[in-house]
Design an enzyme around this catalytic site. Structure first.
Site, PDB file in Angstrom:
ATOM      1  N   THR A   1       1.558   1.953  -0.290  1.00 26.64           N
ATOM      2  CA  THR A   1       1.464   0.531  -0.911  1.00 26.64           C
ATOM      3  C   THR A   1       0.248   0.223  -1.464  1.00 26.64           C
ATOM      4  O   THR A   1      -0.196  -0.403  -2.437  1.00 26.64           O
ATOM      5  CB  THR A   1       2.009  -0.629  -0.025  1.00 26.64           C
ATOM      6  OG1 THR A   1       3.201  -0.474   0.336  1.00 26.64           O
ATOM      7  CG2 THR A   1       1.945  -2.041  -0.904  1.00 26.64           C
TER       8      THR A   1
ATOM      9  N   ASP B   1       5.135   7.467  -1.277  1.00 26.31           N
ATOM     10  CA  ASP B   1       5.578   6.370  -0.489  1.00 26.31           C
ATOM     11  C   ASP B   1       5.542   6.938   0.890  1.00 26.31           C
ATOM     12  O   ASP B   1       6.387   8.002   1.027  1.00 26.31           O
ATOM     13  CB  ASP B   1       6.773   5.588  -1.031  1.00 26.31           C
ATOM     14  CG  ASP B   1       7.208   4.541  -0.249  1.00 26.31           C
ATOM     15  OD1 ASP B   1       7.461   4.437   1.177  1.00 26.31           O
ATOM     16  OD2 ASP B   1       7.599   3.260  -0.767  1.00 26.31           O
TER      17      ASP B   1
ATOM     18  N   THR C   1       2.243   2.097   5.288  1.00 24.58           N
ATOM     19  CA  THR C   1       2.547   1.530   6.485  1.00 24.58           C
ATOM     20  C   THR C   1       3.658   2.000   7.086  1.00 24.58           C
ATOM     21  O   THR C   1       3.527   2.322   8.478  1.00 24.58           O
ATOM     22  CB  THR C   1       2.529   0.060   6.470  1.00 24.58           C
ATOM     23  OG1 THR C   1       3.563  -0.304   5.776  1.00 24.58           O
ATOM     24  CG2 THR C   1       1.341  -0.456   6.029  1.00 24.58           C
ATOM     25  N   ASP C   2       4.785   2.612   6.571  1.00 20.47           N
ATOM     26  CA  ASP C   2       6.322   2.911   7.317  1.00 20.47           C
ATOM     27  C   ASP C   2       5.901   3.896   8.107  1.00 20.47           C
ATOM     28  O   ASP C   2       6.528   3.800   9.376  1.00 20.47           O
ATOM     29  CB  ASP C   2       6.991   3.091   6.092  1.00 20.47           C
ATOM     30  CG  ASP C   2       7.501   2.102   5.390  1.00 20.47           C
ATOM     31  OD1 ASP C   2       7.226   0.774   5.780  1.00 20.47           O
ATOM     32  OD2 ASP C   2       8.151   2.038   4.348  1.00 20.47           O
TER      33      ASP C   2
ATOM     34  N   THR D   1       1.731   1.284  16.610  1.00 20.81           N
ATOM     35  CA  THR D   1       3.218   1.195  16.132  1.00 20.81           C
ATOM     36  C   THR D   1       3.187  -0.029  15.010  1.00 20.81           C
ATOM     37  O   THR D   1       2.643  -1.102  14.903  1.00 20.81           O
ATOM     38  CB  THR D   1       4.292   0.885  17.360  1.00 20.81           C
ATOM     39  OG1 THR D   1       5.491   1.268  16.678  1.00 20.81           O
ATOM     40  CG2 THR D   1       3.935  -0.555  17.841  1.00 20.81           C
TER      41      THR D   1
HETATM   42  N1  LIG Z   1       3.254  -1.101   2.927  1.00 17.19           N
HETATM   43  C1  LIG Z   1       3.414   0.068   2.749  1.00 17.19           C
HETATM   44  O1  LIG Z   1       2.867   0.869   2.581  1.00 17.19           O
HETATM   45  C2  LIG Z   1       4.917   0.337   2.885  1.00 17.19           C
HETATM   46  C3  LIG Z   1       5.340   1.660   1.815  1.00 17.19           C
HETATM   47  N2  LIG Z   1       6.786   1.727   1.932  1.00 17.19           N
HETATM   48  C4  LIG Z   1       4.961   2.892   2.293  1.00 17.19           C
HETATM   49  O2  LIG Z   1       5.072   3.006   3.526  1.00 17.19           O
HETATM   50  O3  LIG Z   1       4.605   3.774   1.615  1.00 17.19           O
END
Ligand SMILES: NC(=O)C[C@H](N)C(=O)O
Length: 636
Positions: free
Chosen positions: A66, A131, A163-164, A234
C-alpha cells in the site's frame, strides 16, 4: 478499500489541480534557489571548504504494498517507478538542490537530520512490485539477493512492503540473512503515500532515521512510531494505523520526542562471522489450528500429507490439546515417526507454550516440539529456513526449540549473572543519560574501569562493546591498576582477550604488582590466550624474583608444561633467572635431576650451562657431584 479511500482520493485530486499553478511557481523558486546554492557552493569550493561526507548510505528496496500504491479505476495498485518519483519530489525525503550538486551515482540526499547529517539513499524496485498478499518464497530470494549483492555498498537497508505478509517476510529474512551486521528495516503503510492523509510518510521517515544513523544488526519492522524485532511482530489490525504488535517481546525502540532504543535487547553481532544469505526456503510447511469442530479425518489429511515436511499445530492456552481423542495423539505420533517435524504453538495472542497441564504434556510424549513464545509467522519461516539447509531431522528438531535470531525465549538456560548483566547495561544507560560532563568523567575514570574488569573476568565482551558509546578507556585499570586484559587473560576468556587486544592502546600495561596480562595467561596456563597475546605483541613481564621462584619451583616439581608455556609466551634471557647465590635454572635442574628440563633449556632456550654460581660451580659440576651420568653426558 476503494470506498475507504474515496475521500482522500478526491482531496488529493483537488489538491493536485490547485497545486499545479503553485508548483510552477515553486519550480521558478527552486531554480532561483539552485542558482544561489550553486554560487555559494562554488565559493566554498574555491575557498577549499568542503563538507566531509560522513553520511550513511541506505538502499531502499521497494517490493510494493500500500505504501507505494496509487489509485486507479480498478482500485489501489502498484506500478514501477511511481514511488521513486514521489520521493524525489518530496522535500522531506530529498533535498533537491543538495542532491543536484552533491549526489553521484543516482543517490537521493535528505535534508539535514536532527543529528545534523544527511542520509544518502537509492531505490531499487522489484521487477514487478506486488501487493504483499502475493508474496512467496521466490520473492524472498529476490529480496535477499538484492541485499546480498549490495551488502558492502550500503550501511543499511529499508524494504518497502505491504502489511499483509510483512511479519512473514521480516521473519523469513531474519533467518535468511545469516550473521547480519547491518540494519534491515521493513516498513509499509495502511494508506498510500500518494494520498494526502497517510501513515506511510511517517513510517518511512522513522525507518530512514534509524537506517541513516544507527546500526541495529537485525531485521526490524518499523510501524506507527515503533520499531519491532521483525520475527516477533504480527499484524493485528487490518484498518488501524497501529496495525502491528509484538505480543511476546517489547518493541526495540519507540519514536517519541526522543528515539529511545533498548540497546540491551538488540541482538549482538559477531564480527568474526561472515554474512551469508540462505535462499531456497522450503514451502512445504503446514499450519493447523485446533478447534472443537475439526474432525479426525480433516486432521489426518493434513498430518499424513506426503508433501508436508513440518506442521505447526496451534493449540489452546499454554499449549494444550484434547487428550480425550486418542486417535489424534496416534496420528501425531505417526506423523512424527514418518519424519515430520511438528511444533506446538499457542493460538492465544500473547502466549508461551509451557506444558504445565496434562493436556499439554501429552504432546511432548508423541514427539511434538515446543515453540515457546514464537509467533506462527516466525515459526513457519524458521521451519522453511531450517528445511532449506539439507540438515538432518535431528538437527532441525534441535534448532526449532533453540533461539536462533531472538525469535523465541526458551526457559533461561543462560547463567543468571549474564542475564543481570544485560539489565545492568540498561540501568547504566539510563543513569548516564542526563548526567553532566563532569559527572560522566568521574564515572568514566573511576567506576567504568572497575566494571570493565568485572565484565572481563566473566567474559562479557559483548556487554563491554555496548559501553564503548561512553568513550570508555579500556587501558585504564582498577584500584590495583589491573586492566580488563589482565583479568580476562587470567581467566582464559579468549573472546574477551581478542576484543580487548583490539580496543587497548597498550596490551602490556603493568599492574601494581608489575605484571602484564601475558604473564597472567602463562601463570594460569591459558594456552590459546598466550598465543593470541603473543601474536599481538604481548610480552611476559613480572618482577624478576617472582618469575625466578616460579621457574625454580617448576623445576623442583618437574613441571615441564610451565616451561613450554613460558617459552610459548616468548620469555627471553633464561640465564638471568637466578637466586641470590647466582644459582641459575641449569644448576637447579641438574641438582634435581630434571633431564627433560635440561634438554628443553639446551635446545629450545639456548641456555648457557657454563655460567658459575657464587661458589664457582657450573651445572655440570652439580651433576658430577651427584653422579647423574646422563646429565653429565648432556652437558659435557
Ligand atoms: N496495507 C497494506 O499494505 C495491505 C496490502 N494489501 C499489502 O499487503 O500489500
Amino acid at each position: 478499500m476503494n470506498q475507504k479511500f474515496e475521500l482522500e482520493q478526491q482531496n488529493s485530486i483537488q489538491l493536485n489541480s490547485q497545486n499545479s499553478q503553485s508548483q510552477e511557481r515553486k519550480k521558478e523558486f527552486d531554480k532561483h534557489q539552485a542558482v544561489v546554492f550553486r554560487e555559494k557552493h562554488n565559493l566554498e569550493c574555491s575557498q577549499g571548504l568542503r563538507i566531509a561526507n560522513q553520511s550513511r548510505k541506505v538502499l531502499i528496496i521497494c517490493t510494493g504494498g500500500t505504501i507505494s500504491m496509487f489509485s486507479t479505476e480498478n482500485g489501489l495498485t502498484v506500478k514501477k517507478g511511481f514511488f521513486e518519483k514521489f520521493l524525489r519530489e518530496d522535500s522531506y525525503f530529498c533535498d533537491q538542490d543538495y542532491t543536484y550538486f552533491h549526489s553521484s551515482d543516482g543517490f537521493f540526499i535528505t535534508p539535514l537530520t536532527i543529528y545534523q547529517q544527511r542520509i544518502w539513499y537509492k531505490i531499487y524496485e522489484l521487477e514487478n512490485p506486488i501487493d504483499s498478499t502475493n508474496m512467496n518464497v521466490i520473492y524472498y530470494d529476490q529480496i535477499a539477493s538484492m541485499i546480498e549483492e549490495n551488502y558492502d555498498l550500503y550501511d543499511s537497508f529499508i524494504i518497502l512492503h505491504g502489511t499483509d505478509t510483512m511479519a512473514y517476510t521480516a521473519s523469513a529474512l531474519s533467518f535468511m540473512l545469516e550473521n547480519l551486521s547491518k540494519t534491515v528495516i521493513l516498513t509499509g503503510s495502511q494508506i498510500p503515500c500518494s494520498m494526502m492523509r497517510n501513515d506511510g510518510f511517517n513510517n518511512l521517515l522513522c525507518s530512514l532515521t534509524i537506517a541513516g544513523h544507527y546500526t541495529i544488526p537485525e531485521v526490524l519492522v518499523c510501524f506507527n512510531d515503533k520499531l519491532f524485532r521483525g520475527n516477533r511482530c504480527t499484524k493485528m489490525d487490518s484498518s488501524a494505523m497501529d496495525s502491528f504488535d509484538s505480543p511476546n517481546f517489547e518493541p526495540l525502540a519507540t519514536f517519541k520526542i526522543i528515539i529511545k532504543i533498548k540497546w540491551d535487547k538488540v541482538l549482538k553481532r559477531d564480527p568474526e562471522k561472515k554474512f551469508h544469505v540462505q535462499k531456497n526456503l522450503c514451502d512445504k510447511i503446514a499450519i493447523v489450528k485446533m478447534h472443537p469442530f475439526i474432525s479426525s479425518d480433516t486432521l489426518k489429511a493434513i498430518l499424513t500429507n506426503q508433501d508436508t515436511k513440518a506442521i505447526i499445530i496451534e493449540t489452546y492456552g499454554a499449549g494444550n490439546i484434547p487428550i480425550n481423542r486418542p486417535e489424534v495423539m496416534k496420528m501425531l505420533q505417526e506423523a512424527y515417526e514418518q519424519g515430520k517435524v511438528i511444533v506446538n504453538l499457542s493460538q492465544c495472542y500473547k502466549s508461551k507454550v509451557e506444558s504445565i497441564y496434562e493436556t499439554g504434556r501429552a504432546l511432548l510424549k508423541v514427539g511434538v516440539l515446543c515453540g515457546w513464545d514464537c509467533t506462527t509467522e516466525a515459526m513457519a519461516s524458521k521451519l522453511a529456513y531450517l528445511f532449506s539447509k539439507n540438515d538432518s531431522i535431528e538437527n532441525i528438531m534441535k534448532n526449532v526449540q533453540k533461539n536462533l535470531r531472538g525469535e523465541l525465549s526458551p526457559p533461561i538456560e543462560k547463567d543468571m549473572f549474564e542475564f543481570q548483566q544485560e539489565n545492568f547495561i540498561q540501568a547504566l544507560n539510563d543513569a548516564l543519560q542526563y548526567r553532566t560532563n563532569e559527572k560522566i568523567d568521574i564515572l568514566k575514570n573511576l567506576i567504568l574501569p572497575n566494571i570493565v574488569c568485572y565484565m572481563s573476568k566473566g567474559g562479557f565482551h559483548q556487554s563491554m562493546q555496548q559501553l564503548k558509546v561512553y568513550g570508555i578507556d579500556f587501558d585504564k585499570g582498577d584500584y590495583d591498576n589491573r586492566t580488563g586484559l589482565h583479568l580476562s587473560a587470567r581467566e582464559g576468556q579468549l573472546e574477551t582477550v581478542k576484543f580487548l587486544i583490539k580496543e587497548c592502546k597498550n596490551i602490556n600495561t603493568v599492574d601494581k604488582f608489575g605484571r602484564t596480562a601475558l604473564f597472567e595467561a602463562v601463570l594460569n596456563r591459558n594456552h590459546d590466550v598466550i598465543v593470541e597475546l603473543q601474536r599481538a605483541g604481548g610480552i611476559i613481564q613480572a618482577p624478576k624474583q617472582e618469575i625466578t621462584s616460579i621457574l625454580m619451583e617448576a623445576i623442583r616439581s618437574g613441571d615441564q608444561e610451565l616451561f613450554d608455556l613460558f617459552h610459548l609466551g616468548g620469555l627471553q634471557d633464561w640465564n638471568t633467572f637466578q637466586t641470590a647465590d647466582g644459582r641459575n635454572l641449569g644448576h637447579v635442574a641438574a641438582t634435581f635431576r630434571q633431564i627433560e628440563i635440561i634438554r628443553f633449556l639446551k635446545y629450545q632456550c639456548k641456555f648457557r650451562f657454563t655460567d658459575k654460581d657464587r661458589w664457582g660451580k657450573t651445572a655440570l659440576d652439580e651433576a658430577k657431584k651427584r653422579d647423574f651420568k646422563e646429565i653429565c653426558k648432556l652437558l659435557s
